[in-house]
Scaffold this active site. Structure first.
Site, PDB file in Angstrom:
ATOM      1  N   SER A  14       0.743  -1.283   0.091  1.00  0.00           N
ATOM      2  CA  SER A  14       0.075  -0.072   0.104  1.00  0.00           C
ATOM      3  C   SER A  14       0.933   1.230   0.089  1.00  0.00           C
ATOM      4  O   SER A  14       0.376   2.307  -0.127  1.00  0.00           O
ATOM      5  CB  SER A  14      -1.106   0.001   1.204  1.00  0.00           C
ATOM      6  OG  SER A  14      -0.131   0.008   2.441  1.00  0.00           O
ATOM      7  N   HIS A 244      24.283   4.756  -5.659  1.00  0.00           N
ATOM      8  CA  HIS A 244      23.955   4.865  -7.133  1.00  0.00           C
ATOM      9  C   HIS A 244      25.256   5.337  -7.796  1.00  0.00           C
ATOM     10  O   HIS A 244      25.825   4.647  -8.676  1.00  0.00           O
ATOM     11  CB  HIS A 244      22.708   5.718  -7.599  1.00  0.00           C
ATOM     12  CG  HIS A 244      21.309   5.483  -6.902  1.00  0.00           C
ATOM     13  ND1 HIS A 244      21.006   4.361  -6.667  1.00  0.00           N
ATOM     14  CD2 HIS A 244      20.359   6.391  -6.249  1.00  0.00           C
ATOM     15  CE1 HIS A 244      19.803   4.494  -5.886  1.00  0.00           C
ATOM     16  NE2 HIS A 244      19.511   5.596  -6.007  1.00  0.00           N
ATOM     17  N   ARG A 337      29.179  13.785  -8.044  1.00  0.00           N
ATOM     18  CA  ARG A 337      28.471  15.128  -7.314  1.00  0.00           C
ATOM     19  C   ARG A 337      26.975  14.793  -7.816  1.00  0.00           C
ATOM     20  O   ARG A 337      26.474  14.358  -8.698  1.00  0.00           O
ATOM     21  CB  ARG A 337      28.859  16.257  -7.818  1.00  0.00           C
ATOM     22  CG  ARG A 337      28.950  16.781  -9.400  1.00  0.00           C
ATOM     23  CD  ARG A 337      29.277  18.158  -9.892  1.00  0.00           C
ATOM     24  NE  ARG A 337      29.516  17.961 -11.001  1.00  0.00           N
ATOM     25  CZ  ARG A 337      29.268  19.037 -11.889  1.00  0.00           C
ATOM     26  NH1 ARG A 337      29.185  20.212 -11.484  1.00  0.00           N
ATOM     27  NH2 ARG A 337      29.701  18.979 -13.119  1.00  0.00           N
ATOM     28  N   LYS A 346      19.311  15.803 -14.671  1.00  0.00           N
ATOM     29  CA  LYS A 346      20.114  15.021 -15.784  1.00  0.00           C
ATOM     30  C   LYS A 346      21.228  14.175 -14.851  1.00  0.00           C
ATOM     31  O   LYS A 346      21.682  14.579 -13.762  1.00  0.00           O
ATOM     32  CB  LYS A 346      21.027  16.106 -16.563  1.00  0.00           C
ATOM     33  CG  LYS A 346      21.839  15.806 -17.558  1.00  0.00           C
ATOM     34  CD  LYS A 346      22.146  16.721 -18.349  1.00  0.00           C
ATOM     35  CE  LYS A 346      23.406  17.658 -18.105  1.00  0.00           C
ATOM     36  NZ  LYS A 346      23.520  18.652 -19.064  1.00  0.00           N
ATOM     37  N   ARG A 372      25.165   9.950 -21.212  1.00  0.00           N
ATOM     38  CA  ARG A 372      24.014  10.494 -20.703  1.00  0.00           C
ATOM     39  C   ARG A 372      23.292   9.420 -20.129  1.00  0.00           C
ATOM     40  O   ARG A 372      22.592   8.626 -21.126  1.00  0.00           O
ATOM     41  CB  ARG A 372      23.206  11.428 -21.417  1.00  0.00           C
ATOM     42  CG  ARG A 372      22.425  12.361 -20.683  1.00  0.00           C
ATOM     43  CD  ARG A 372      22.009  13.648 -21.260  1.00  0.00           C
ATOM     44  NE  ARG A 372      21.190  13.466 -22.373  1.00  0.00           N
ATOM     45  CZ  ARG A 372      21.349  14.168 -23.595  1.00  0.00           C
ATOM     46  NH1 ARG A 372      22.282  15.019 -23.645  1.00  0.00           N
ATOM     47  NH2 ARG A 372      20.992  13.551 -24.579  1.00  0.00           N
ATOM     48  N   ASP A 400      27.905  11.751 -32.474  1.00  0.00           N
ATOM     49  CA  ASP A 400      26.735  11.751 -31.464  1.00  0.00           C
ATOM     50  C   ASP A 400      25.730  10.290 -31.499  1.00  0.00           C
ATOM     51  O   ASP A 400      25.338  10.188 -32.738  1.00  0.00           O
ATOM     52  CB  ASP A 400      25.844  13.022 -31.811  1.00  0.00           C
ATOM     53  CG  ASP A 400      24.706  13.190 -31.118  1.00  0.00           C
ATOM     54  OD1 ASP A 400      24.403  12.403 -30.273  1.00  0.00           O
ATOM     55  OD2 ASP A 400      24.132  14.388 -31.245  1.00  0.00           O
TER      56      ASP A 400
END
Ligand code: BG6
Length: 488
Positions: A14, A244, A337, A346, A372, A400
């Site tokens: 819940s 992380h 950081r 980001k 990214r 890219d």
């Protein structure tokens, strides 16, 4: 095969995590045909709810629109698989009922071996109680396979993490435990192994001889909104960096695993973690911040949250300079950081390569490889190129690989939780945190946290909500090897 069937039990059904992450992930897997062919999903929590209320609640965050008829059909079918048990966590009755429901399900489908996945979407205070009760009442023992997914926080420091582990270990073997760090389920993080070890050109340059600095940056555009009371005891380093970002850094810096066996991967992660410098200097290697009200006054300061202790020095921004003492990385500055209430959302990895020898050119930038992680997965490499035309000047341009441009929109990039629950069902531990990894990650950050949280600990620099963080940031990054290059 037992993998074709499973009973999945969500504890804390819940709660917020279950509603926002666990159930949407199970639903996503179901829609993509990635749940076992025969599956039962049981929610378990203390709140009293009717089956109807429960189903409404768990489907609130399913990604389907009203007019998506196929999605709606999936939702109906998925919810038919779900049931709910409301019971206290600390007494037998609910678990006896749970055992009965799973047994009935197994008998009905004549499974030889049962597979039981228990997902603890619970606050840490309930972990051990539930783990004990499950072991006592619902663990299948020789009847089949049991898996226990646990969520962070795994402890508050080295001591409490060890205590938690010492309580869990006699009950649940390491093989049955799946400690989730959801960053390990993100597409670009899973891509790191391929980038590094599947590309000779990168593999060859991946060391102190060619790499000048490494930065991993996590930016969120919102503050602790509503979670201040919880966050205040945790702070940014425990919330995001110790787990992380450190996990990402580990994958980025470990040696090549001997095979893709999950233990081979985790062995290498542990090895590199042991080479990290634990002596992080508060004066030289750390920049701390806390957000204040936004410049236009519309967004609150961290301290405006009534659930936060008055005058709290809790950090909502931290940049930490790290070092790895081994042959590959000695002397390469690394910065992790992370900040809340910044100007954008980001998460990215930035590798800066060394400058080429001076002489022939005077104006070239460092090469830079950027991965990214979110939003909009991309890998791009900054290269120096001759300015097109008669000019002999140079210009920095990008190779890219933006996923949205390169890969079809039909490609299913699973959510981190989808990917990890699937791994767990398949018994793959590679993207889960092993006990020794966890221990070292706490060894690494506990001394620093103690210095920061001491009574005479530092006062964080203030930065306005919606800004780029403390004004001291660029100077700190420069000191730690980062040079902003101009793309033109
Ligand atoms: C969680 C933190 O682990 O990760 C949150 O507790 C943070 O504070 C979140 O917002 C970020 O995850 P993601 O997947 O949104 O980047």
């Amino acid at each position: 095969e037992f993998k074709n069937q499973a009973s999945i039990v969500v504890f804390g059904a819940s709660g917020d995590l279950a509603k926002k992450k666990t159930y949407p992930a199970l639903f996503g897997l179901f829609c993509h045909g990635e749940l076992p062919a025969t599956v039962k999903i049981i929610g378990f929590a203390r709140s009293k709810m009717t089956e109807e209320e429960y189903k409404k609640r768990i489907s609130e965050h399913f990604k389907i629109s009203e007019n998506d008829t196929q999605g709606q059909e999936f939702k109906t079918k998925f919810l038919e698989l779900c049931s709910y048990i409301s019971a206290p966590y600390d007494s037998d009755e609910g678990y006896v009922e749970l055992e009965k429901q799973i047994d009935d399900f197994d008998a009905h489908h004549s499974h030889d071996k049962t597979q039981r996945l228990f997902y603890l979407a619970l606050p840490p205070s309930a972990f051990i109680t539930v783990a004990k009760q499950l072991k006592k009442n619902v663990h299948p023992r020789e009847k089949g396979h049991a898996k226990l997914i646990v969520e962070k926080p795994f402890g508050h420091d080295l001591k409490s993490a060890r205590e938690l582990q010492a309580s869990l270990a006699p009950l649940w073997s390491e093989d049955e435990l799946y400690r989730i760090d959801h960053y390990l389920g993100k597409e670009m993080v899973k891509n790191l192994l391929v980038m590094r070890f599947g590309n000779e050109i990168l593999g060859a340059a991946w060391n102190k001889n060619h790499i000048r600095s490494i930065q991993i940056t996590f930016k969120e555009p919102f503050g602790t909104e509503g979670r201040g009371g919880y966050f205040d005891d945790i702070g940014m380093i425990r919330d995001v960096i110790q787990n992380h970002l450190l996990q990402v850094l580990t994958l980025l810096t470990m040696e090549r695993p001997v095979s893709n066996d999950p233990e081979a991967v985790r062995d290498e992660k542990v090895k590199v973690l042991k080479a990290f410098d634990t002596d992080i200097s508060l004066d030289d290697d750390v920049l701390l911040g806390q957000y204040t009200r936004s410049a236009d006054g519309t967004k609150p300061a961290y301290l405006d949250d009534e659930t936060v202790k008055a005058g709290s020095k809790c950090v909502t921004y931290a940049a930490i300079g790290m070092q790895i003492h081994n042959e590959r990385w000695e002397g390469v500055p690394i910065v992790l950081r992370a900040g809340k209430a910044l100007d954008e959302g980001k998460v990215e990895i930035r590798i800066q390569f060394k400058q080429v020898a001076k002489g022939l050119f005077t104006d070239v930038n460092r090469n830079e490889l950027v991965m990214r992680i979110q939003p909009n997965e991309a890998v791009y490499m900054k290269l120096n190129n001759k300015t097109p035309g008669l000019s002999l000047a140079t210009t920095t341009s990008e190779l890219d690989l933006t996923y949205a441009n390169r890969y079809s929109k039909d490609f299913w990039i699973p959510e981190a939780y989808e990917s990890l629950i699937r791994d767990c069902l398949l018994g793959n531990h590679a993207n889960f945190v092993r006990d020794d990894e966890l221990e070292i990650s706490w060894k690494l950050f506990t001394p620093l946290l103690e210095k920061i949280e001491a009574a005479d600990g530092p006062t964080p620099f203030l930065y306005p909500y919606g800004s780029r963080g403390p004004l001291e940031g660029p100077e700190f990054m420069k000191k730690h090897g980062y040079v902003k290059s101009e793309s033109n």
